[in-house]
Structures are given as structure tokens and as C-alpha cells.
Design a protein around this motif. Structure first.
Motif, PDB file in Angstrom:
ATOM      1  N   CYS A  76       0.839  -1.194   0.000  1.00 17.72           N
ATOM      2  CA  CYS A  76       0.000   0.000   0.000  1.00 17.72           C
ATOM      3  C   CYS A  76       0.879   1.251   0.000  1.00 17.72           C
ATOM      4  O   CYS A  76       1.825   1.343   0.780  1.00 17.72           O
ATOM      5  N   CYS A  81       0.165   4.797   4.882  1.00 17.51           N
ATOM      6  CA  CYS A  81       1.286   3.876   4.691  1.00 17.51           C
ATOM      7  C   CYS A  81       2.511   4.613   4.160  1.00 17.51           C
ATOM      8  O   CYS A  81       3.642   4.315   4.554  1.00 17.51           O
ATOM      9  N   CYS A 117      -4.845   2.769  -1.010  1.00 10.53           N
ATOM     10  CA  CYS A 117      -5.261   2.264   0.308  1.00 10.53           C
ATOM     11  C   CYS A 117      -5.837   0.844   0.276  1.00 10.53           C
ATOM     12  O   CYS A 117      -6.724   0.542  -0.515  1.00 10.53           O
ATOM     13  N   ALA A 120      -6.728  -0.699   5.629  1.00  7.23           N
ATOM     14  CA  ALA A 120      -6.318  -1.074   6.992  1.00  7.23           C
ATOM     15  C   ALA A 120      -5.302  -0.050   7.496  1.00  7.23           C
ATOM     16  O   ALA A 120      -4.264  -0.405   8.050  1.00  7.23           O
ATOM     17  N   CYS A 121      -5.633   1.226   7.333  1.00 10.38           N
ATOM     18  CA  CYS A 121      -4.676   2.322   7.578  1.00 10.38           C
ATOM     19  C   CYS A 121      -4.103   2.307   8.990  1.00 10.38           C
ATOM     20  O   CYS A 121      -2.948   2.700   9.195  1.00 10.38           O
TER      21      CYS A 121
HETATM   22  S1  FES Z   1      -3.168   3.994   3.461  1.00 15.42           S
HETATM   23 FE1  FES Z   1      -2.354   1.986   3.538  1.00 15.42          FE
HETATM   24  S2  FES Z   1      -4.021   0.801   4.234  1.00 15.42           S
HETATM   25 FE2  FES Z   1      -4.841   2.781   4.050  1.00 15.42          FE
END
Ligand code: FES
Length: 167
Positions: A76, A81, A117, A120-121
Motif C-alpha cells: 500500500c 502507509c 489504500c 487497513a490504515c
Molecule cells: S493507506 Fe495503507 S491501508 Fe490505508
């Protein structure tokens, strides 16, 4: 190419052309990508034009027309992330597998994809291998995970659990 599995999937949807997206999803689940001969075959079976089937297959980013590895790694690079080192994670995978983003290892074990994304931020940085999520991934955790999948593919008796549970 043996098309009997493809025919079985089409049959599961009773050959209904309005189920095209789901049919393509199931075929990709089975083959890991959508080869051109299969798209032609699906078009014929559903009485759709090849152009229509190809346009659907190329419209959705989740579909791949390129052969992919047995294990698809998605890193991600969404905002959360990215702020927590997704680039370093990606660079580490590039180094460990000797492939670039979008490429597949020569042994066809791994494909690397960078995506937005993964939903699971809170666990950033996040990656998935096939359908399994890995959160708060460190260099050590990453290398151990890659090794686990290498080991798994050298022993047919031990399958990793591909649930959406995170490690
Ligand atoms: S920004 Fe990586 S899971 Fe949402």
C-alpha cells in the motif's frame, strides 16, 4: 491451455452475459490472470464481442492481462502507509526479489504491485500477499514473510492460511 475450468466457471453462472465481471473474477482467481485466449473463449461462450470482454477486463484495475506470480504482493502506498515508510518497504521487496513494481520473479513465485489504500490504515504500513493482510510491516517481518512463502512453495503439504486475518 485447458479451458475446462473456464467452462465450469461460465456454467456456474449459467452462461449469463450479465455475469461477465463475476465470471472474469473467478477465472482470475483460478488462473491468477486473464490470458487473451481465455478472453476470446469467454466472449464466444457468452455471445459477446471480444472487444466488449476486453474492455471490461482492462477497465477494472483488479484484473491483470499479464501473467502473474503464484503469490501477488500488494504494497500500500496510500497516505497513512506512505507516511510510515511504504516506500522503504517497497524498496526492500525490490531488492529482495530483484524485480520492479509490476514485475514477476523469474521463478513465477512473486509479483509486486503497488496500490492505493488497502483499507487497513491503522496498521500502516500494510501489505497483502494474495488475500492475507500483513500490518505494521518491518524489514524483518517482510523478509520472514517472503521466506515463509518460499518455503511453502517448496513443500506442497504446508499451505499458508490465506484468510484476511493479519499477522
Ligand atoms: S493507506 Fe495503507 S491501508 Fe490505508
Amino acid at each position: 491451455m485447458n479451458l475446462s475450468k473456464v467452462d465450469n466457471i461460465i456454467q456456474d453462472y449459467k452462461g449469463n452475459p450479465s455475469s461477465l465481471v463475476m465470471i472474469l473474477q473467478d477465472i482470475q482467481e483460478e488462473l491468477n490472470y486473464l490470458p487473451e485466449p481465455v478472453l476470446n473463449h469467454v466472449a464466444g461462450k457468452l455471445s459477446l464481442s471480444v472487444g466488449h470482454v476486453c474492455s471490461v477486463a482492462t477497465f477494472y484495475s483488479s484484473f491483470s492481462l499479464e501473467e502473474r506470480g503464484k503469490n501477488v504482493i500488494r504494497v500500500c502506498d496510500g497516505t497513512a502507509c506512505h507516511l510510515r515508510g511504504a516506500n522503504l518497504l517497497k524498496d526492500e521487496i525490490v531488492r529482495a526479489l530483484n524485480i520492479s513494481e509490476g514485475q514477476t520473479t523469474e521463478d513465477k513465485l512473486f509479483t509486486l504491485e503497488v496500490v492505493a489504500c488497502l483499507g487497513a490504515c491503522a496498521l500502516a504500513p500494510v501489505m497483502t500477499v494474495n488475500k492475507k493482510y500483513y500490518g505494521q510491516v518491518t524489514r524483518e517481518k517482510l523478509l520472514a514473510t517472503l521466506e515463509k512463502y518460499r518455503q511453502k512453495d517448496s513443500c506442497v503439504l504446508s499451505e499458508p492460511n490465506d484468510s484476511k486475518k493479519t499477522d
